[in-house]
Write a protein that holds these residues in place. Sequence first.
Motif, mmCIF file in Angstrom:
data_model
loop_
_atom_site.group_PDB
_atom_site.id
_atom_site.type_symbol
_atom_site.label_atom_id
_atom_site.label_comp_id
_atom_site.label_asym_id
_atom_site.label_seq_id
_atom_site.Cartn_x
_atom_site.Cartn_y
_atom_site.Cartn_z
ATOM 1 N N LYS A 134 -84.827 22.123 22.545
ATOM 2 C CA LYS A 134 -83.692 21.266 22.195
ATOM 3 C C LYS A 134 -84.133 19.872 21.749
ATOM 4 O O LYS A 134 -83.346 19.119 21.170
ATOM 5 C CB LYS A 134 -82.746 21.137 23.391
ATOM 6 C CG LYS A 134 -82.101 22.449 23.816
ATOM 7 C CD LYS A 134 -81.314 22.284 25.102
ATOM 8 C CE LYS A 134 -80.762 23.612 25.606
ATOM 9 N NZ LYS A 134 -80.067 23.464 26.911
ATOM 10 N N LEU A 185 -75.491 18.298 24.871
ATOM 11 C CA LEU A 185 -76.327 18.983 23.883
ATOM 12 C C LEU A 185 -76.360 18.213 22.573
ATOM 13 O O LEU A 185 -77.423 18.068 21.952
ATOM 14 C CB LEU A 185 -75.803 20.398 23.641
ATOM 15 C CG LEU A 185 -76.555 21.219 22.582
ATOM 16 C CD1 LEU A 185 -78.020 21.380 22.974
ATOM 17 C CD2 LEU A 185 -75.895 22.580 22.397
ATOM 18 N N LYS A 189 -79.784 16.255 20.623
ATOM 19 C CA LYS A 189 -80.240 16.436 19.246
ATOM 20 C C LYS A 189 -80.719 15.124 18.620
ATOM 21 O O LYS A 189 -81.536 15.138 17.692
ATOM 22 C CB LYS A 189 -79.123 17.044 18.393
ATOM 23 C CG LYS A 189 -78.799 18.481 18.762
ATOM 24 C CD LYS A 189 -77.651 19.017 17.911
ATOM 25 C CE LYS A 189 -77.292 20.445 18.305
ATOM 26 N NZ LYS A 189 -76.131 20.962 17.528
#
Length: 330
Positions: A134, A185, A189
């Motif tokens: 990730k 999430l 990024k």
Amino acid sequence: MDIYIKSFNRAYLLHRTIASIYHYLNDFDGRIVVLDDGTPQKYLDKISELFPDVQIVKSPYYEQKSKDILSNKTPEKVIPANFWRDEVLKGTEYFILLEDDMWFNQPINYKDFTKNIYDLKMDMIKFLWLKNSKLISDNIIQKTDYFNIVQPKVLTKNHFLFDAIFRTNKFKLGSLAIKLFNHKLELLKYYHLYMVAGGVFSKRYYDTCWKSSQNNVDELKQISQLLKSKINSFNLGNTKNEILKTTIKFTASDIQKEKFATVLDVFKFNSILNEAWYNNQNTEYINFTDDVSDEWIKNCCVNSDVKFEFWQNWYNDVKKNYELMGCDLD
């Protein structure tokens, strides 16, 4: 291409960091500069004896912090961000920035690698992401022998919107975003665009991140500053494989780890480990394959003011926190 190492009162780890550079970076011909913020002088003297070509530059806070450490006082919680920025901007156009808890574990031809960076005008290349996919972008636009050039896809590249959603909650956009998508999430990024240390930086990129005067590490502010400077103008990437390792078994201070520090005296703990290293107590722990063993730490804590069980409890809490973020520490 110069290598800078941010250092603070962990000479026992700094030794490994520097040794790994000489061991793995074939044809290395740059400077190694330690940017130290308070490691007591006798430990720096030993580092200089072991590595006479390494330069050590001290922060403006060095004298007071080292004095406090030697007096068993907790130093002032101030980060020498301006010192780091000013020093790296004096050096080569591209540089590697490490912390004293990082070390190389893969060989690399330094001259070829450096030539690739200059030829492709790279601005940031990650060496380390703790096996957490990730934290690196899969939108690869070019591959080289050493690294992938990526074009990260993030929720927004508008710094006003980024601030409202992830920093300030202006117009309650952050609260709304949490209901609409995976807020954590989407924030992760943005670390495709950014890192504090653990790779290559261009002066242009680093100066953009740290352009405002700061005495702490505000990562979201630095990401915002990158977005404001038109992030698409920067060339970003990551090595094909992780060529750095890091340890979370130790911390230089309890800054950003206060919730874990209730039973561990960080400065006393580091003093015990520095002394064990200084007196050559079981220095076989310094290798590039495995992290420092629990057994070495346990032996250092024997007959000391820090109980090994306190460290174990602290470490287990920190480890769980990283694992919840998707990091693999094995």
